[in-house]
Design a protein around this motif. Structure first.
Motif, PDB file in Angstrom:
ATOM      1  N   ALA A  62       0.839  -1.205   0.000  1.00 16.43           N
ATOM      2  CA  ALA A  62       0.000   0.000   0.000  1.00 16.43           C
ATOM      3  C   ALA A  62       0.872   1.253   0.000  1.00 16.43           C
ATOM      4  O   ALA A  62       0.699   2.154  -0.826  1.00 16.43           O
ATOM      5  N   THR A  92       2.134   3.995  -3.597  1.00 13.92           N
ATOM      6  CA  THR A  92       1.293   5.191  -3.743  1.00 13.92           C
ATOM      7  C   THR A  92       1.917   6.464  -3.179  1.00 13.92           C
ATOM      8  O   THR A  92       1.386   7.548  -3.396  1.00 13.92           O
ATOM      9  N   PHE A 114      -6.284   4.001   3.302  1.00 11.66           N
ATOM     10  CA  PHE A 114      -5.745   2.634   3.354  1.00 11.66           C
ATOM     11  C   PHE A 114      -6.342   1.931   4.568  1.00 11.66           C
ATOM     12  O   PHE A 114      -6.279   2.470   5.687  1.00 11.66           O
ATOM     13  N   ASP A 160      -9.257   2.955  -0.564  1.00  8.77           N
ATOM     14  CA  ASP A 160      -8.362   3.007  -1.726  1.00  8.77           C
ATOM     15  C   ASP A 160      -7.394   1.840  -1.773  1.00  8.77           C
ATOM     16  O   ASP A 160      -7.061   1.367  -2.847  1.00  8.77           O
ATOM     17  N   VAL A 161      -6.896   1.422  -0.625  1.00  9.03           N
ATOM     18  CA  VAL A 161      -6.136   0.165  -0.605  1.00  9.03           C
ATOM     19  C   VAL A 161      -6.630  -0.656   0.586  1.00  9.03           C
ATOM     20  O   VAL A 161      -6.658  -0.171   1.720  1.00  9.03           O
ATOM     21  N   THR A 208      -4.085  -7.788  -1.421  1.00 13.86           N
ATOM     22  CA  THR A 208      -4.352  -6.351  -1.438  1.00 13.86           C
ATOM     23  C   THR A 208      -5.333  -6.030  -2.560  1.00 13.86           C
ATOM     24  O   THR A 208      -5.449  -6.786  -3.525  1.00 13.86           O
ATOM     25  N   PHE A 234      -6.595  -2.438  -4.830  1.00 11.66           N
ATOM     26  CA  PHE A 234      -6.384  -1.012  -5.100  1.00 11.66           C
ATOM     27  C   PHE A 234      -7.599  -0.450  -5.826  1.00 11.66           C
ATOM     28  O   PHE A 234      -8.080  -1.040  -6.796  1.00 11.66           O
ATOM     29  N   ALA A 276      -6.210   4.817  -6.236  1.00 11.48           N
ATOM     30  CA  ALA A 276      -4.905   4.340  -5.764  1.00 11.48           C
ATOM     31  C   ALA A 276      -4.047   3.898  -6.939  1.00 11.48           C
ATOM     32  O   ALA A 276      -2.836   4.134  -6.964  1.00 11.48           O
ATOM     33  N   LEU A 277      -4.675   3.275  -7.937  1.00  9.75           N
ATOM     34  CA  LEU A 277      -3.914   2.849  -9.126  1.00  9.75           C
ATOM     35  C   LEU A 277      -3.311   4.065  -9.840  1.00  9.75           C
ATOM     36  O   LEU A 277      -2.182   4.004 -10.327  1.00  9.75           O
TER      37      LEU A 277
END
Ligand SMILES: *Cc1c(COP(=O)(O)O)cnc(C)c1O
Length: 388
Positions: free
Chosen positions: A71, A75, A168, A188-189, A207, A209, A213-214
């Motif tokens: 994570a 990012t 996150f 987001d994660v 995980t 995303f 987040a990507l």
């Protein structure tokens, strides 16, 4: 430990026989179509468990802690600010990881036993008009204290502050046992591991995303290689992996998600709630407080039980292990020696749970605590008998 006794630590959890068999596979070429037929169903199974359609799942040979690093490193950039609450050992470790990565952590100190203070987060985020805070870290279920936090409230705080930070969420001890809504909560994660709600051996960092987040991955500059999701993404596109995957573990994950979805996620959560309520009734009958400060914070995956002042709670864990070949969780960090934990997530039945409660009673009685044998067991029996 006796191999026939269930385990009562909050991860790794008891492995159902079919998952042990699913993990035990002959060697298979991970560049073959056979692997593709394992990988893609596993990825889509996890998406359903996370309640996400927008998110993309990435699996690494690692553990939940590797998921934390995935994570952060994908990012964020050196010097970025992140916001986190410290309310137990796991949130503490994630904060430590941020600091070692050169991130600046705005830490909100919370009593160990308290939850994430969404109102404090809202104040801090509102004051951050320059939007220097790039991510908010939330430990959904603080396994060290048996505290569940309200992620929807954290999201609402971020929205109320109009703050664009990423969210996150560490769901290592909640995902697959308590409700988790990645898309609805704007996570987001999301991070978990294989050995808790998924009832598998340790070995996979799981995980997911969000699209936001990507997008952050493209500008983030923290060093990463093994955990770079872009390599994983291009691997998946050509039905492969950037390195050698643990095929058996991924097959286990495919089977575990199928099991959870077949039972129905809401039924899985209700089962955890029911088992946990029985455990809490037993603890109340022992006249021992939970570390969690109030009922809305009670975790359905682990209970942390405060022992009387001056008593070393670790003795319960040691005696259970040595005399009764049964595992309970010890207190960690600031609460070491002050509490012991009963894990009640994953594959667990009423019958198994009652054996754990009976064993805890024997240990406490052996160690001179004021316990009437059977008092907690009876309270749990009554609950299980009338709700089964
Ligand atoms: C177990 C746990 C972790 C650590 O996961 P590992 O798989 O041991 O690396 C992180 N966060 C929480 C909340 C946990 O319960």
């Amino acid at each position: 430990m006796h191999s026939q006794n269930p385990i009562f630590i909050p991860g790794p959890t008891n492995m159902p026989e079919n998952l042990r068999r699913a993990v035990d596979m002959p060697t298979l070429d991970h560049r073959s179509s056979e692997f593709v037929n394992i990988l893609h169903p596993a990825l889509s199974g996890v998406k359903q468990v996370l309640k996400t359609t927008a998110g993309e799942v990435f699996l690494f040979p690692s553990t939940g802690s590797g998921g934390w690093e995935t994570a952060l490193s994908n990012t964020l950039s050196k010097g970025d600010k992140v916001l986190a609450a410290r309310n137990g050992m796991f949130s503490q470790k994630w904060i430590d990881m941020c600091e070692r990565h050169g991130l600046e952590v705005v830490v909100v100190e919370v009593n160990w036993g308290g939850g994430i203070p969404a109102d404090r987060f809202e104040e801090i985020l509102t004051a951050d008009t320059a939007h220097e805070i790039k991510a908010v870290l939330a430990t959904h279920n603080e396994t060290a204290t048996g505290v569940i936090s309200d992620i929807a409230a954290v999201r609402a705080a971020m929205n109320a502050a109009g703050h664009p930070a990423l969210l996150f969420v560490d769901g290592v001890s909640s995902i697959g046992s308590m409700d988790f809504r990645m898309d609805e909560w704007g996570v987001d994660v999301a991070v978990t591991g294989s050995q808790k709600g998924f009832m598998l051996p340790a070995g996979l960092a799981i995980t997911a995303f969000s699209p936001k987040a990507l997008a952050a991955v493209e500008t983030a500059t923290l060093p990463r290689w093994y955990f770079d999701i872009r390599d994983m993404q291009s691997g998946y596109k050509i039905n492969g992996y950037p390195y050698t995957p643990q095929v058996g573990m991924i097959n286990g994950l495919k089977t575990a998600s199928e099991m959870l979805l077949r039972e129905g996620l809401e039924n899985v959560f209700a089962r955890h709630e029911r088992i946990a309520t029985g455990v809490r009734k037993a603890i109340a009958a022992w006249n021992m407080p939970l570390c969690a400060e109030s009922p809305e914070l009670y975790s359905n995956s682990v209970s942390a039980i405060m022992t009387p002042d001056g008593f070393d709670a670790n003795k319960i864990v040691t005696l259970a292990s040595e005399k009764y070949q049964t595992a309970f969780g010890a207190g960690l960090g600031a609460v070491a020696g002050k509490l012991f934990r009963i894990g009640h997530l994953g594959s667990l039945t009423d019958v198994m749970t009652l054996s754990g409660l009976a064993t805890a009673e024997m240990c406490m009685k052996d160690l001179g605590l004021e316990i009437t044998l059977g008092a907690g067991v009876a309270a749990a029996q009554e609950h299980y008998r009338t709700t089964a």
